[in-house]
Design an enzyme around this catalytic site. Structure first.
Site, PDB file in Angstrom:
ATOM      1  CG  HIS A 101      -1.675   1.040   0.890  1.00  0.00           C
ATOM      2  ND1 HIS A 101      -2.026   2.415   1.265  1.00  0.00           N
ATOM      3  CD2 HIS A 101      -3.063   1.030   0.524  1.00  0.00           C
ATOM      4  CE1 HIS A 101      -2.946   3.586   1.120  1.00  0.00           C
ATOM      5  NE2 HIS A 101      -3.999   2.242   0.803  1.00  0.00           N
ATOM      6  CD  GLU A 117      -5.533   2.137  -3.002  1.00  0.00           C
ATOM      7  OE1 GLU A 117      -6.768   1.759  -2.310  1.00  0.00           O
ATOM      8  OE2 GLU A 117      -4.748   1.378  -2.141  1.00  0.00           O
TER       9      GLU A 117
HETATM   10  P1  13P Z   1      -9.619   6.187   0.242  1.00  0.00           P
HETATM   11  O1  13P Z   1     -10.967   5.767  -0.607  1.00  0.00           O
HETATM   12  O2  13P Z   1     -10.483   7.141   1.875  1.00  0.00           O
HETATM   13  O3  13P Z   1      -9.341   7.136  -0.573  1.00  0.00           O
HETATM   14  O4  13P Z   1      -8.848   5.206   0.550  1.00  0.00           O
HETATM   15  C1  13P Z   1      -8.259   4.617  -0.831  1.00  0.00           C
HETATM   16  C2  13P Z   1      -7.647   3.301   0.219  1.00  0.00           C
HETATM   17  O5  13P Z   1      -6.012   3.782   0.602  1.00  0.00           O
HETATM   18  C3  13P Z   1      -7.661   1.743  -0.285  1.00  0.00           C
HETATM   19  O6  13P Z   1      -6.760   1.558  -0.128  1.00  0.00           O
END
Ligand code: 13P
Length: 231
Positions: free
Chosen positions: A85, A157
């Site tokens: 992450h 992401e």
């Molecule tokens: P948000 O949905 O708060 O933007 O976070 C996304 C995330 O990092 C999930 O791992």
């Protein structure tokens, strides 16, 4: 669709117990995965949702203070684990070599890795986001067999979207999903970054998305239910 919930470093014991009660009322056709804060893993007791972790050690059991290894996770019925992450890449200086070690151990212990990849705003502006995504994937899967690689779920992401409310255009997301598919044609791919019950109507137009990784929304069960109804 797969909907993975990343609680990040949130919810005290009491809050988590109440939260589980709320989650237990979710009735959906979608595959749900909850990744609680590690300390809450042992409290998990739901059968409508699968259990995930937010991190696993690079190492097997032994003298690694503060680490939780994949065998320990498995012994608590953890079936999924986030790897790489961006918050851990940034705050704990996790490298793609680390993600490779973690994925090796998780697969050996029969836990499905959810490999998070994504670029910063600067990397996008300087047009090296494609190289970043490729490196994050190719290094993470080094030494794995094709069959092992197929087990990995990818979560795209964009870092500038996490917790900001800023979402790339569908075209920008599709471009990156196609880069991922050029390396991993059959793997499931989730989108993560400010996804919520308001922007889901636009995001769900993207056929290449197999699901979502939700941070903030994971903590708001009423809104999460609306989101689930819309996908
Ligand atoms: P948000 O949905 O708060 O933007 O976070 C996304 C995330 O990092 C999930 O791992």
């Amino acid at each position: 669709m797969i909907v993975a919930l990343n609680n990040k470093s949130n919810l005290t014991k009491e809050e988590f117990i109440k939260y589980l009660e709320e989650l237990s009322t979710i009735n959906t056709k979608h595959k749900m995965i909850l990744c609680p804060s590690s300390i809450n893993i042992s409290l998990f007791n739901l059968d409508n949702i699968s259990l995930g972790a937010q991190n696993a050690s690079n190492n097997v059991a032994g003298a690694h203070t503060g680490e939780i290894n994949s065998k320990q996770l498995k012994s608590y019925n953890v079936d999924y684990c986030l790897v790489g992450h961006s918050e851990r890449r940034e705050e704990q200086h996790i490298t793609s070599q680390d993600t490779n070690k973690k994925i090796r151990l998780l697969i050996d212990d029969n836990i499905t890795p959810i490999l998070c990849v994504g670029e910063t705003k600067e990397q996008r502006i300087h047009n090296n986001y494609k190289a970043v995504i490729k490196e994050e994937i190719l290094t993470a899967i080094e030494g794995l067999s094709d069959k092992e690689v197929e087990k990995i779920i990818i979560a795209y992401e964009p870092i500038y979207s996490i917790g900001t409310g800023i979402i790339p255009s569908n075209e920008e997301i599709i471009e990156v999903l196609n880069i991922i598919k050029s390396i991993l044609p059959t793997n499931k791919i989730l989108y993560g970054g400010s996804a919520n019950e308001d922007n889901i109507d636009t995001l769900k137009e993207i056929d290449e998305i197999d699901g979502f990784l939700l941070g903030g929304l994971s903590l708001k069960v009423d809104k999460l239910k609306l989101f689930l109804e819309k996908i």
